[in-house]
Design a protein around this motif. Sequence first.
Motif, PDB file in Angstrom:
ATOM      1  N   GLN A   1       6.578  11.091   4.542  1.00 36.83           N
ATOM      2  CA  GLN A   1       7.104  12.400   4.902  1.00 36.83           C
ATOM      3  C   GLN A   1       8.313  12.278   5.827  1.00 36.83           C
ATOM      4  N   GLU A   2       8.280  11.311   6.732  1.00 34.33           N
ATOM      5  CA  GLU A   2       9.408  11.104   7.631  1.00 34.33           C
ATOM      6  C   GLU A   2      10.637  10.632   6.872  1.00 34.33           C
ATOM      7  N   ARG A   3      10.416   9.842   5.817  1.00 37.62           N
ATOM      8  CA  ARG A   3      11.514   9.419   4.954  1.00 37.62           C
ATOM      9  C   ARG A   3      11.993  10.562   4.063  1.00 37.62           C
TER      10      ARG A   3
ATOM     11  N   ALA B   1      -3.206   7.421   7.345  1.00 40.30           N
ATOM     12  CA  ALA B   1      -2.395   8.582   7.726  1.00 40.30           C
ATOM     13  C   ALA B   1      -0.967   8.153   8.036  1.00 40.30           C
ATOM     14  N   THR B   2      -0.812   6.899   8.487  1.00 38.90           N
ATOM     15  CA  THR B   2       0.516   6.374   8.801  1.00 38.90           C
ATOM     16  C   THR B   2       1.377   6.296   7.548  1.00 38.90           C
ATOM     17  N   ILE B   3       0.759   5.939   6.415  1.00 37.37           N
ATOM     18  CA  ILE B   3       1.508   5.841   5.162  1.00 37.37           C
ATOM     19  C   ILE B   3       2.033   7.216   4.759  1.00 37.37           C
TER      20      ILE B   3
ATOM     21  N   ALA C   1       0.832  -1.203   0.000  1.00 35.14           N
ATOM     22  CA  ALA C   1       0.000   0.000   0.000  1.00 35.14           C
ATOM     23  C   ALA C   1       0.869   1.257   0.000  1.00 35.14           C
ATOM     24  N   LEU C   2       1.952   1.248   0.793  1.00 34.61           N
ATOM     25  CA  LEU C   2       2.836   2.407   0.835  1.00 34.61           C
ATOM     26  C   LEU C   2       3.513   2.608  -0.514  1.00 34.61           C
TER      27      LEU C   2
END
Length: 256
Positions: A129-131, A122-124, A93-94
């Motif tokens: 964004q964190e990456r 929202a986690t994806i 999914a990501l």
Amino acid sequence: MNQEGLEKVLEAALMAVNEPLSVTRLLTLFEKDPAAPSRDAIRAALNALQARYQERGIELKEVASGFRFQVRADCAAWINRLFDEKPQRYSRALMETLAIIAYRQPLTRGEIEDIRGVSVSATIIRTLQEREWVRVVGQRDVPGRPELLATTKEFLDYFNLKRLAELPSLAAIKDFDQLDSDLFAGVEAASPAGQAVAAGVAAVDFSAPDAAPLDQVPDAEDADAIDTTEDQSLEELDSAAKEEDAATDNVIPFSV
């Protein structure tokens, strides 16, 4: 400074850091020199270094953020054995979400959901964004003003790309049986992440005739100039896509 000395300094600088260096940043190395090399001289020296390393186990690669030394694709399998940590794993999914953003940017989370046919966690989005692979570049001029998402220079760096136009054309990847070997040929097989994104693209229907040509998609550095009011057409995703994990490794940079 002669050509040989310039190449030696640039080689040392690129090997001393663990990040790409742009020509502009390399020029700062010589700011205090009375006879500082020109931008063209820097470029010529970098081209000479690239040629010198053509037959070596490492290569000088130009990506979005600049130049870096990295392990060649055909050596990566052995070099990976030096590292004990397990490779990062991302859900299908990501990777589907990342592929959609890469090819259809800028777009909103709601538009991604319309394409995939399922909600986007929202986690994806937070993980991307964190990456630092995805960032907010504006807001759609519609009620609620949803955020527009686009890829970053870090995304291009990770996949060994200099610009978005180097992504394979959609016409070139219609034969999904060849995705694993062909989709990220420009990234070289050293990046299993490229294969994972390929798997994500395989699940997305980009067949709409008004799909934006890749060479018309703004690069990461041009994201601020994106027209946030222009609407975009959406495509339907194969609803049978499952949440399967795809293993990914980082491209291994050369360091000292």
